[in-house]
Write an enzyme that holds these catalytic residues in place. Structure first.
Site, PDB file in Angstrom:
ATOM      1  N   SER A   1       0.891  -1.159   0.090  1.00  0.00           N
ATOM      2  CA  SER A   1       0.178  -0.035   0.094  1.00  0.00           C
ATOM      3  C   SER A   1       0.691   1.362   0.041  1.00  0.00           C
ATOM      4  O   SER A   1       1.777   1.366  -0.977  1.00  0.00           O
ATOM      5  CB  SER A   1      -0.863  -0.021   1.171  1.00  0.00           C
ATOM      6  OG  SER A   1      -2.056   0.795   1.040  1.00  0.00           O
TER       7      SER A   1
ATOM      8  N   GLU B   1      -8.956  -5.225  -4.924  1.00  0.00           N
ATOM      9  CA  GLU B   1      -8.453  -4.299  -4.064  1.00  0.00           C
ATOM     10  C   GLU B   1      -9.641  -3.323  -3.538  1.00  0.00           C
ATOM     11  O   GLU B   1      -9.588  -3.032  -2.358  1.00  0.00           O
ATOM     12  CB  GLU B   1      -7.458  -3.345  -4.854  1.00  0.00           C
ATOM     13  CG  GLU B   1      -6.320  -4.112  -5.366  1.00  0.00           C
ATOM     14  CD  GLU B   1      -5.052  -4.179  -4.455  1.00  0.00           C
ATOM     15  OE1 GLU B   1      -5.274  -3.658  -3.106  1.00  0.00           O
ATOM     16  OE2 GLU B   1      -4.201  -4.765  -4.660  1.00  0.00           O
TER      17      GLU B   1
ATOM     18  N   HIS C   1      -7.639  -5.227  -0.895  1.00  0.00           N
ATOM     19  CA  HIS C   1      -6.715  -4.696  -0.381  1.00  0.00           C
ATOM     20  C   HIS C   1      -6.305  -5.375   0.998  1.00  0.00           C
ATOM     21  O   HIS C   1      -7.169  -5.250   1.798  1.00  0.00           O
ATOM     22  CB  HIS C   1      -6.593  -3.211  -0.143  1.00  0.00           C
ATOM     23  CG  HIS C   1      -5.677  -2.391  -0.155  1.00  0.00           C
ATOM     24  ND1 HIS C   1      -4.468  -2.406  -0.988  1.00  0.00           N
ATOM     25  CD2 HIS C   1      -5.099  -1.531   0.913  1.00  0.00           C
ATOM     26  CE1 HIS C   1      -3.581  -1.706  -0.586  1.00  0.00           C
ATOM     27  NE2 HIS C   1      -3.873  -0.903   0.509  1.00  0.00           N
TER      28      HIS C   1
END
Length: 425
Positions: free
Chosen positions: A188, A308, A364
């Site tokens: 990230s 995600e 994610h």
């Protein structure tokens, strides 16, 4: 049992178990205090005697993040644990001896405002078990780390990561690691920082390989976009937008004004908001990392999860995931394949978590338990756990973790090099 390691700044005492040795809260730079929060990182002065490295360090000042019924504490960690000396690393190693083992340096995510190496997901025991020295890094976040201010260097959080990599170069032999075989990897925001390292001359030569997990090579703000955040922050605080003025303000106030920075319109005539409004902080660069990669022979492993955007609960998660991670990952991949003499490997992670009634899917952060080989831990399961109530496929964590270890060891995760047509069309 309490093993010791001798470092250039002093001796440290860690902890040994059946997986290896763990040394915690080792400073790689001096504490960022007062006006120093807006200075470049400076070397730690060192200590006399043996420093206790059995307890975790304080963390960078940060707000609480809430994802409703989904328990994200294994990802975000405990939040702000107060203390000045938080520019630290944790080191997991098979042994602090004269072995020259592969080294992996992990940069956590959290939207440039949250996270720390205290998060349960970043347990380094599996890496130590498999012959790798793992270093996990804390860095400055939010206003001290990324707000662009007159009189302060830009991207101070990135400068912290570079300082930590310098510490690894100089110190990791004391922990049984090979300074000539370092892989930096992040997820990230940490992955976006890792991608930026590929385009930063100050980082050249500090690592041999890089892994970018759900990041972006186009995630930086332009100076104009960053200026809007700076103006809003200065207005909320009632001070001039300078490092001198901000240096007198306590960290608590920086956290209090974050709601005033949320939702700023950062779109300009030449650039969209690369973070789609999810964070008011990012790197500040005149050119995106994907457009400024340095040459060299750094190997890259890069990829995303197939769903995600599901983490954020938006009406159109697929478009959000593409904006935040997909397009920027594709561009960075192509750029690396063209500019670097190193190998480029791409992955796509598709295991669907059964959390949130099966709606979370391959969202994610879901790949992290598999990378760190902790996917069977009970705190990741149940009705509120990141991986949901169902068991994960047998062997998946071992395969993914093994691929990361193999890449760190040899530059080959176990599959063919990047093929533009196959992955991105």
């Amino acid at each position: 049992m309490y093993p010791q390691a001798e470092t250039p700044t002093g001796a440290v005492r860690g902890h040994r178990d059946s997986f290896g040795e763990l040394y915690r809260a080792i400073p790689y730079a001096a504490a960022p205090v007062g006006p120093g929060r807006f200075h470049p990182p400076v070397p730690h002065p060192g200590w006399s005697g043996v420093r206790d490295a059995t307890r975790p360090s304080p963390t960078a000042p940060q707000p609480v993040r809430d994802f409703g019924a989904l328990d994200m504490t294994p990802y975000f960690g405990p939040g702000w644990v107060r203390g000045e000396e938080y520019l630290t690393v944790d080191v997991s190693t098979p042994a602090a001896d004269d072995g020259r083992r592969p080294v992996m340096v992990f940069v956590h995510g959290g939207g440039f405002v949250t996270g720390s190496n205290r998060a349960a997901l970043y347990d380094g025991r599996a890496f130590a078990r498999d012959g790798v020295v793992l270093v996990t890094v804390n860095y400055r976040l939010g206003v001290p780390g990324f707000l662009d201010l007159a009189g302060a260097p830009v991207n101070r959080g990135l400068l912290d990561v570079i300082a930590a990599l310098g510490w690894v170069r100089d110190t990791i032999p004391a922990f049984g690691g090979d300074p000539d075989n370092v892989t930096v990897f992040g997820q990230s925001a940490g992955a976006t920082l890792t991608g930026a390292l590929l385009a930063t001359s100050e980082a050249k030569g500090l690592f041999r390989r890089a892994i970018v997990q759900s990041g972006s090579g186009t995630g930086a703000f332009t100076p104009e976009q960053a200026g809007r955040v700076t103006a809003a922050a200065a207005s909320a605080l009632g001070v001039e937008p300078t490092a001198e003025a901000f240096g007198e303000i306590p960290d608590e106030r920086f956290l209090e004004i974050l709601p005033a920075l949320a939702g700023l319109d950062l779109r300009t005539g030449t650039a969209p908001d690369p973070l789609a409004g999810l964070s008011p902080f990012s790197l500040v660069l005149p050119v995106q990392p994907a457009d400024a990669l340095l040459g060299g022979d750094v190997d890259l492993l890069i990829g995303t999860n197939t769903e995600e955007g599901n983490l954020y609960g938006t009406a159109d998660p697929a478009a959000l995931g593409e904006t935040l991670f997909g397009a920027g990952t594709a561009k960075l991949t192509r750029a690396h394949a063209r500019a670097s003499g190193g190998r480029t490997h791409v992955y796509s992670f598709g295991y669907r978590s059964t959390a949130s009634g099966g709606r979370l899917g391959a969202a994610h952060t879901v790949e992290l338990p598999f990378v760190f080989d902790v996917a069977d831990e009970p705190w990741l399961h149940g009705e509120t756990g990141l991986l949901g109530p169902d068991p994960v496929p047998e062997g998946l964590a071992a395969r993914m973790h093994g691929a990361w270890v193999a890449f760190a060891r040899t530059g080959d995760p176990g599959w063919a090099e990047y093929d533009a047509v196959e992955f991105f069309g």
